[in-house]
Design a protein around this motif. Structure first.
Motif, PDB file in Angstrom:
ATOM      1  N   THR A 188       0.827  -1.204   0.000  1.00  0.00           N
ATOM      2  CA  THR A 188       0.000   0.000   0.000  1.00  0.00           C
ATOM      3  C   THR A 188       0.866   1.261   0.000  1.00  0.00           C
ATOM      4  N   ALA A 189       1.997   1.197   0.712  1.00  0.00           N
ATOM      5  CA  ALA A 189       2.908   2.345   0.708  1.00  0.00           C
ATOM      6  C   ALA A 189       3.438   2.624  -0.693  1.00  0.00           C
ATOM      7  N   LEU A 190       3.611   1.575  -1.504  1.00  0.00           N
ATOM      8  CA  LEU A 190       4.112   1.747  -2.871  1.00  0.00           C
ATOM      9  C   LEU A 190       3.007   2.083  -3.867  1.00  0.00           C
ATOM     10  N   GLN A 191       1.763   1.769  -3.508  1.00  0.00           N
ATOM     11  CA  GLN A 191       0.639   1.975  -4.432  1.00  0.00           C
ATOM     12  C   GLN A 191      -0.488   2.768  -3.770  1.00  0.00           C
ATOM     13  N   TRP A 192      -0.133   3.697  -2.880  1.00  0.00           N
ATOM     14  CA  TRP A 192      -1.148   4.429  -2.114  1.00  0.00           C
ATOM     15  C   TRP A 192      -2.110   5.212  -3.020  1.00  0.00           C
ATOM     16  N   PHE A 193      -1.669   5.555  -4.216  1.00  0.00           N
ATOM     17  CA  PHE A 193      -2.488   6.322  -5.155  1.00  0.00           C
ATOM     18  C   PHE A 193      -3.468   5.449  -5.935  1.00  0.00           C
ATOM     19  N   ASN A 194      -3.350   4.127  -5.789  1.00  0.00           N
ATOM     20  CA  ASN A 194      -4.131   3.176  -6.571  1.00  0.00           C
ATOM     21  C   ASN A 194      -5.345   2.704  -5.762  1.00  0.00           C
ATOM     22  N   PRO A 195      -6.575   3.044  -6.166  1.00  0.00           N
ATOM     23  CA  PRO A 195      -7.759   2.596  -5.408  1.00  0.00           C
ATOM     24  C   PRO A 195      -7.836   1.078  -5.271  1.00  0.00           C
ATOM     25  N   ALA A 196      -7.285   0.348  -6.239  1.00  0.00           N
ATOM     26  CA  ALA A 196      -7.371  -1.112  -6.199  1.00  0.00           C
ATOM     27  C   ALA A 196      -6.688  -1.692  -4.975  1.00  0.00           C
ATOM     28  N   ILE A 197      -5.586  -1.100  -4.522  1.00  0.00           N
ATOM     29  CA  ILE A 197      -4.866  -1.655  -3.377  1.00  0.00           C
ATOM     30  C   ILE A 197      -5.668  -1.482  -2.091  1.00  0.00           C
ATOM     31  N   TRP A 198      -6.410  -0.389  -1.989  1.00  0.00           N
ATOM     32  CA  TRP A 198      -7.228  -0.164  -0.794  1.00  0.00           C
ATOM     33  C   TRP A 198      -8.413  -1.133  -0.770  1.00  0.00           C
ATOM     34  N   MET A 199      -9.005  -1.387  -1.919  1.00  0.00           N
ATOM     35  CA  MET A 199     -10.097  -2.356  -1.981  1.00  0.00           C
ATOM     36  C   MET A 199      -9.581  -3.773  -1.739  1.00  0.00           C
ATOM     37  N   LEU A 200      -8.400  -4.077  -2.277  1.00  0.00           N
ATOM     38  CA  LEU A 200      -7.792  -5.389  -2.044  1.00  0.00           C
ATOM     39  C   LEU A 200      -7.519  -5.590  -0.559  1.00  0.00           C
ATOM     40  N   LYS A 201      -7.043  -4.546   0.094  1.00  0.00           N
ATOM     41  CA  LYS A 201      -6.742  -4.631   1.529  1.00  0.00           C
ATOM     42  C   LYS A 201      -8.011  -4.904   2.332  1.00  0.00           C
ATOM     43  N   ALA A 202      -9.119  -4.236   1.975  1.00  0.00           N
ATOM     44  CA  ALA A 202     -10.386  -4.460   2.671  1.00  0.00           C
ATOM     45  C   ALA A 202     -10.889  -5.883   2.450  1.00  0.00           C
ATOM     46  N   ASP A 203     -10.755  -6.376   1.208  1.00  0.00           N
ATOM     47  CA  ASP A 203     -11.198  -7.742   0.917  1.00  0.00           C
ATOM     48  C   ASP A 203     -10.349  -8.771   1.650  1.00  0.00           C
ATOM     49  N   LEU A 204      -9.054  -8.509   1.776  1.00  0.00           N
ATOM     50  CA  LEU A 204      -8.175  -9.437   2.496  1.00  0.00           C
ATOM     51  C   LEU A 204      -8.568  -9.506   3.971  1.00  0.00           C
ATOM     52  N   ARG A 205      -8.875  -8.376   4.563  1.00  0.00           N
ATOM     53  CA  ARG A 205      -9.315  -8.367   5.962  1.00  0.00           C
ATOM     54  C   ARG A 205     -10.625  -9.147   6.112  1.00  0.00           C
ATOM     55  N   ALA A 206     -11.520  -8.974   5.141  1.00  0.00           N
ATOM     56  CA  ALA A 206     -12.772  -9.734   5.191  1.00  0.00           C
ATOM     57  C   ALA A 206     -12.502 -11.229   5.120  1.00  0.00           C
ATOM     58  N   LEU A 207     -11.564 -11.647   4.260  1.00  0.00           N
ATOM     59  CA  LEU A 207     -11.211 -13.061   4.170  1.00  0.00           C
ATOM     60  C   LEU A 207     -10.643 -13.573   5.486  1.00  0.00           C
ATOM     61  N   HIS A 208      -9.839 -12.750   6.163  1.00  0.00           N
ATOM     62  CA  HIS A 208      -9.305 -13.138   7.475  1.00  0.00           C
ATOM     63  C   HIS A 208     -10.452 -13.430   8.451  1.00  0.00           C
ATOM     64  N   GLU A 209     -11.450 -12.557   8.454  1.00  0.00           N
ATOM     65  CA  GLU A 209     -12.578 -12.745   9.371  1.00  0.00           C
ATOM     66  C   GLU A 209     -13.407 -13.956   8.968  1.00  0.00           C
ATOM     67  N   PHE A 210     -13.574 -14.162   7.669  1.00  0.00           N
ATOM     68  CA  PHE A 210     -14.319 -15.340   7.216  1.00  0.00           C
ATOM     69  C   PHE A 210     -13.612 -16.617   7.669  1.00  0.00           C
ATOM     70  N   GLU A 211     -12.294 -16.652   7.546  1.00  0.00           N
ATOM     71  CA  GLU A 211     -11.533 -17.828   7.970  1.00  0.00           C
ATOM     72  C   GLU A 211     -11.661 -18.058   9.469  1.00  0.00           C
TER      73      GLU A 211
END
Length: 571
Positions: A188-211
């Motif tokens: 995210t530090a390298l791609q902070w300007f990219n909306p996709a990385i922020w959405m990917l980060k949110a989805d990854l957290r959701a997957l953690h909770e699902f697991e």
């Protein structure tokens, strides 16, 4: 700087495309660990692919004539203008500065979050669990969360019964979710300007909770009681960004995922979308490198043993062709790199040329036993309708071709040894008197290694008589002008003294495409003269010029290099 920005742009596009396909194909499936691997893998791949550049090598062979070609001198005039060095534009510096500020802000936020977690861990009471985790009981009202091997829980949750919460947080630790979050934070530090990385980060957290939720339900917990627990904790504080909080994901998404029907294993095949995307990415970044090969009429390390001339007799041309068609042949010993050519002269006698030590890694051409190129071979076939083409295929698919032409009346015979260290080859033909005395069968070409004087005894041809002008970098003299403009450096002493002017040079493009005999016809001062000579002397090889007969000729150029300061420096 510009290259770094381009790299970041390519990585951003790859990340966005990978994430878009994940959302379309896999985000609704229930195999959470597999989805997590896909998300993390494609995120890392997005940074690797721009560095993987496939280079396609294209070899462009510039044809030359055979060793028996006559050589003439041409004279051509060309022009070029020197362009002073241009300073790097400011926009890459501005963009890199903005990028650095954004990356720094993300990293500072991560560090602050870690510091806050460490303080809470140090301020709470510790309790070691049998499974290896460390339980931290804090007096503050905070939502339960885990980080690395620590589970943080409030005193109220601890006293009211926390078995399901503990199972949930233990799952986070066992599955190493904290490392996933740290990895994505760095991206995210390298791609902070990219909306996709922020959405990917949110989805990854959701997957953690699902697991983690799935681990709780598999432990035997009642699904309705667990869902009521999630609802009660939904109003708690959200916790730290680098931690796995018990209520981090949206409540509706977690409850919906618990009720979803398990996805079939066949759905996992959707992840194969990664393969064509990787292929498209590699194809988009592939580069073609053009390798120009300038072939001389004979290789640098060759020795011609004998060369016979026989008179052209109209009565023998028919039998000449018939005999070569019937008995002419090429044999190749690929193991020892030996090519043997058997052919017949105009007098009907058998000739034999044997070439040893010749690398057979490319197509080879010969005319009457003498080295040639494809261009020379084509011309020989066009000029002589009675020419015979002998050919043989090698194991690697390459071919050896030999043209037996009556119009090319000299026949090279004997052994041609490419392994001998002879760098300069000069052929002196025996005098006609000797040929008459010993007969045409015994006419000999004497081989020496003396360096001839340049252009000695050669007649210069006016510019108008040069049928094909020398080429440079796939173009004409204008391409050479661009080369000079890109490579010349304005001498600093002349820049400070505001010295301008035109340095006129004369040079020759030789039969092998080299620049030679550079002379200064018009001087400005020593520094400008030296720079003009330097940039021309370092010129890559040209495509040699040809006369009206299609034969390679040296061509003389008159070339002005104009040194002119920009208007801003002349004020």
């Amino acid at each position: 700087m510009t290259e770094f920005l381009i790299y970041q742009g390519k990585a951003a596009i790859a990340l966005a495309v990978f994430y878009m396909f994940y959302r379309l194909l896999l985000s609704k499936e229930t195999f959470h660990r597999f989805n997590r691997i896909v998300l993390l893998g494609t995120a890392a791949l997005s940074f690797v692919l721009p560095l993987c550049v496939i280079t396609l090598k294209e070899v462009v062979v510039v044809p030359a004539m055979t060793a028996s070609s006559e050589t003439f001198t041409g004279e051509v005039a060309g022009t070029a203008a020197m362009v002073p060095e241009v300073s790097e534009p400011i926009w890459p510096v501005i963009l890199c500065s903005l990028f650095a500020l954004g990356a720094l802000a993300v990293l500072i936020h991560v560090v602050i979050s870690i510091i806050g977690i460490r303080r809470m861990i140090c301020s709470g009471s510790r309790q070691a669990l049998e499974s290896g985790e460390i339980l931290i009981i804090t007096e503050t009202d905070t939502a339960p969360f885990s980080w690395m091997k620590y589970i943080v829980i409030s005193r109220e949750d601890y006293e009211s019964g926390y078995s399901q919460i503990l199972t949930h947080e233990k799952a986070h630790i066992a599955l190493r979710h904290s490392w996933d979050i740290l990895f994505v934070d760095m991206i995210t530090a390298l791609q902070w300007f990219n909306p996709a990385i922020w959405m990917l980060k949110a989805d990854l957290r959701a997957l953690h909770e699902f697991e983690a939720d799935d681990a709780v339900l598999r432990s035997g917990a009642n699904i309705k009681e667990y869902q009521y627990l999630l609802i009660r904790k939904a109003v708690s504080k959200s916790g730290y960004s680098v931690a796995n909080s018990f209520n981090h994901s949206t409540l509706k998404a977690r409850i919906t995922m618990m009720l979803n029907k398990k996805s079939s294993r066949m759905s996992a095949w959707k992840a194969l979308y990664v393969i064509p995307l990787v292929g498209i990415s590699l194809a988009a970044t592939a580069e073609t490198k053009v390798d120009y090969q300038y072939e001389d009429q004979t290789p640098d390390n060759t020795e011609l043993v004998e060369k016979y001339s026989t008179p052209v007799d109209k009565d023998t041309k028919k039998s000449f062709k018939e005999k070569n068609l019937k008995n002419g042949r090429i044999t190749v010993d690929e193991e020892n790199d030996v090519v043997t050519i058997i052919y017949y002269g105009l007098d009907g006698k058998e000739r034999k040329s044997q070439i040893t030590g010749l690398p057979l890694g490319k197509e080879s051409y010969f005319i009457n036993g003498s080295f040639a190129t494809k261009g020379a071979a084509d011309i020989a076939l066009e000029k002589d309708p009675d020419a015979v083409l002998l050919s043989t295929s090698l194991k690697n698919g390459n071919k050896v071709r030999a043209i037996i032409s009556a119009d090319y009346g000299k026949f090279v015979t004997g052994t041609i040894d490419c392994s001998k260290p002879i760098n300069t080859l000069v052929i002196k033909e025996a005098e006609e008197k000797a040929l008459q005395e010993y007969g045409t069968d015994k006419g000999v070409i004497v081989i020496t290694t003396d360096q001839p004087k340049k252009n000695e005894g050669k007649k210069a041809i006016p510019f108008q008589q040069v049928a094909q002008k020398p080429g440079f970098n796939g173009g004409d003299a204008n391409e050479f002008s661009k080369y000079v403009a890109q490579n010349v450096v304005y001498p600093e002493s002349c820049r400070q003294s505001k010295i301008e002017g035109r340095v006129t040079l004369e040079f020759t493009v030789t039969e092998t495409g080299k620049v030679a005999d550079i002379k200064i016809l018009r001087s400005v001062n020593d520094d400008l003269d030296r720079e003009a000579v330097r940039v021309v002397a370092q010129s890559p090889l040209w495509t040699p010029g040809r006369d009206e007969n299609g034969e390679v000729v040296p061509v003389k150029y008159t070339f002005p290099v104009i040194f002119k300061l920009p208007d801003s420096e002349n004020k």
